[in-house]
Design a protein around this motif. Structure first.
Motif, PDB file in Angstrom:
ATOM      1  N   THR A 245     -17.931 -26.081 -36.196  1.00 24.13           N
ATOM      2  CA  THR A 245     -17.571 -27.216 -37.059  1.00 24.13           C
ATOM      3  C   THR A 245     -18.771 -27.744 -37.859  1.00 24.13           C
ATOM      4  O   THR A 245     -18.658 -27.985 -39.068  1.00 24.13           O
ATOM      5  N   ALA A 246     -19.913 -27.891 -37.183  1.00 27.19           N
ATOM      6  CA  ALA A 246     -21.078 -28.483 -37.852  1.00 27.19           C
ATOM      7  C   ALA A 246     -21.521 -27.611 -39.040  1.00 27.19           C
ATOM      8  O   ALA A 246     -21.802 -28.137 -40.130  1.00 27.19           O
ATOM      9  N   GLY A 247     -21.558 -26.290 -38.843  1.00 26.02           N
ATOM     10  CA  GLY A 247     -21.969 -25.391 -39.924  1.00 26.02           C
ATOM     11  C   GLY A 247     -20.945 -25.368 -41.050  1.00 26.02           C
ATOM     12  O   GLY A 247     -21.293 -25.245 -42.227  1.00 26.02           O
ATOM     13  N   CYS A 248     -19.683 -25.502 -40.691  1.00 28.73           N
ATOM     14  CA  CYS A 248     -18.615 -25.495 -41.690  1.00 28.73           C
ATOM     15  C   CYS A 248     -18.733 -26.730 -42.596  1.00 28.73           C
ATOM     16  O   CYS A 248     -18.628 -26.638 -43.821  1.00 28.73           O
ATOM     17  N   VAL A 249     -19.025 -27.861 -41.973  1.00 26.35           N
ATOM     18  CA  VAL A 249     -19.216 -29.098 -42.744  1.00 26.35           C
ATOM     19  C   VAL A 249     -20.462 -28.958 -43.629  1.00 26.35           C
ATOM     20  O   VAL A 249     -20.454 -29.314 -44.810  1.00 26.35           O
ATOM     21  N   ARG A 250     -21.530 -28.426 -43.070  1.00 26.55           N
ATOM     22  CA  ARG A 250     -22.759 -28.224 -43.857  1.00 26.55           C
ATOM     23  C   ARG A 250     -22.456 -27.355 -45.082  1.00 26.55           C
ATOM     24  O   ARG A 250     -22.844 -27.683 -46.205  1.00 26.55           O
ATOM     25  N   ALA A 251     -21.715 -26.249 -44.884  1.00 24.42           N
ATOM     26  CA  ALA A 251     -21.396 -25.347 -46.005  1.00 24.42           C
ATOM     27  C   ALA A 251     -20.488 -26.048 -47.013  1.00 24.42           C
ATOM     28  O   ALA A 251     -20.673 -25.923 -48.227  1.00 24.42           O
TER      29      ALA A 251
END
Ligand code: HAM
Length: 426
Positions: free
Chosen positions: A85-91
């Motif tokens: 989730t965290a990387g998806c939000v960052r992207a």
């Protein structure tokens, strides 16, 4: 003798005996996501440590003790992703996918957590995750829960239980946290060291404790439901009504708090009794505040992730291994012709599995290999065949003569033999 090299504890190889099973599962899952209009996003396995620490929360178990973090050659602190989730939000923020639009995304791949390995809990494991952005209402909550139910259905899985709760807004959690701390403080003499540590750092996590001695205390603890703000209570009520109307069963569990800090309102887990202590197969919820909290535009969000090892564990044992349809045997002068013949068949019948014998050996030993491979047809190219520009075709799983087939008629003959075996290659 030097010791054999070993994989890292809790990190498994997926060997050929099970990789077909994995691929079939992945294909079934992603076909369902396609059918709901979700699109794949492929994210790096490494991110700056801050991406996870800020989103998941400094005091969570994941960030405080489970991340694989190291300093790279530039002196930057990087972390192997413990979740998606965290990387998806960052992207999403980096590429402007979140402002004034809705997105339905999925990702699949390895995640890393330094937990104590046991059945169903690994240090490298795989998740299929989905995330939807820009949709505030309970309709998307219901859709995501229905996606799970659809996945279980196409996989033939029953007996998974849906547990549902609402965490309200951060203010709800703050009020509840105070009540919870006061309650456990009143019973501090019943808490062991681990429970006291949780009480100090992250009191909601006390509700997750598996310690049997704490269960009566946890069961009598105040419920978050009593502190819900009106808007969250209404959102939750609407979700429950939607699930009732579509006939999906669920259990309300006011003790369900989740181990990551970013959640608000709806949270859910699908669990089973068939996996022992690691019974949560899929988990997720809303995180409407996260994107704003890390500097992006205010964006409602909801998602979940499925642990693929746990899911596979629940499915029937792997089917019979994938075997070739055709096994091509050749003596040395005919090798080029054999390689070419095999490619012509692959070109003619996409999906046909053709194994060309490589590595030499007598015709007899090659035949033995062909038989052992499970192939339906052996094609033989020896001196005689080469001279006469033909191929010998032998159906390995049926009674019958060997056929001498001119090269020009081979495609037709292979097709006929496979059709007789009720196996269409195309
Ligand atoms: P999570 O509850 O930490 O949520 O993990 C989701 C699922 O991943 C678990 O229910 C479990 O099936 C599997 N899992 C977690 N840790 C392990 C492990 N060590 N070994 C094997 N399987 C494991 C998340 O990761 C959130 N990002 C889910 C989410 C997406 N929420 C919103 N969007």
């Amino acid at each position: 003798m030097a010791e054999k090299p070993q994989a890292i504890r809790g990190m498994s190889d997926i060997l050929p005996a099970s990789s077909d099973h994995w691929r079939k599962l992945e294909q079934s899952l992603t076909a369902v996501l396609d059918s709901y209009g979700y699109h794949e996003i492929r994210l790096p396995i490494l991110e700056k440590t801050d991406v996870f620490a800020r989103a998941i929360g400094e005091h969570t178990d994941i960030v405080s003790k489970e991340m694989y973090t190291f300093t790279d050659r530039n002196g930057d602190s990087l972390t192997l992703r413990p979740e998606g989730t965290a990387g998806c939000v960052r992207a999403g923020l980096q590429h402007g996918l979140l402002r004034n639009q809705s997105q339905r995304l999925w990702y699949m791949g390895p995640m890393f957590r330094h937990e104590r390995p046991q059945k169903g809990r690994y240090r490298q494991f795989h998740q299929l995750g989905i995330e939807a952005y820009g949709i505030p209402g309970p309709d998307i909550d219901a859709e995501q829960i229905l996606i799970c139910a659809r996945l279980w259905k196409i996989l033939g899985l029953d007996g998974l239980r849906l547990e549902l709760n609402s965490l309200g807004e951060p203010e709800t959690r703050a009020t509840y946290r105070k009540r919870l701390v006061a309650y456990f403080q009143d019973h501090i003499d019943q808490l062991n060291d681990d429970a006291r540590r949780r009480l100090e750092l992250n009191p909601l996590r006390l509700l997750d404790s598996k310690d049997p001695e704490l269960q009566p205390l946890i069961a009598a603890a105040p419920s978050i439901t009593d502190d819900l703000d009106d808007a969250s209570a209404e959102h939750f009520q609407q979700l429950c009504t939607l699930l009732d109307k579509v006939g999906l069963e669920y259990t309300l569990n006011p003790r369900l708090v989740r181990g990551l800090d970013y959640y608000n309102r709806t949270v859910f887990e699908w669990t089973t009794d068939r996996l022992g202590a690691q019974g949560t197969v899929c988990a997720g919820g809303r995180y409407d505040r996260l994107i704003e909290q890390i500097g992006g535009p205010s964006t409602p969000a909801i998602g979940f992730a499925i642990g693929l090892e746990r899911l596979l564990e629940l499915l029937e044992p792997a089917d019979a291994p994938v075997t070739p349809h055709v096994y091509v045997i050749a003596n040395e002068p005919a090798i080029a012709s054999a390689l070419q013949t095999a490619d012509e068949l692959r070109e003619e019948f996409p999906g046909l599995r053709v194994l060309t014998h490589c590595g030499g050996g007598s015709m007899k030993s090659q035949f033995r290999r062909a038989d052992k491979s499970g192939a339906l047809i052996a094609l033989v190219l020896g001196d005689e065949e080469l001279a006469a520009n033909r191929v010998t075709l032998k159906a390995l799983r049926q009674q019958g003569e060997q056929l001498q087939v001119p090269q020009s008629e081979l495609v037709e003959a292979v097709h006929r033999t496979l059709s007789n075996a009720e196996l269409s290659p195309d």
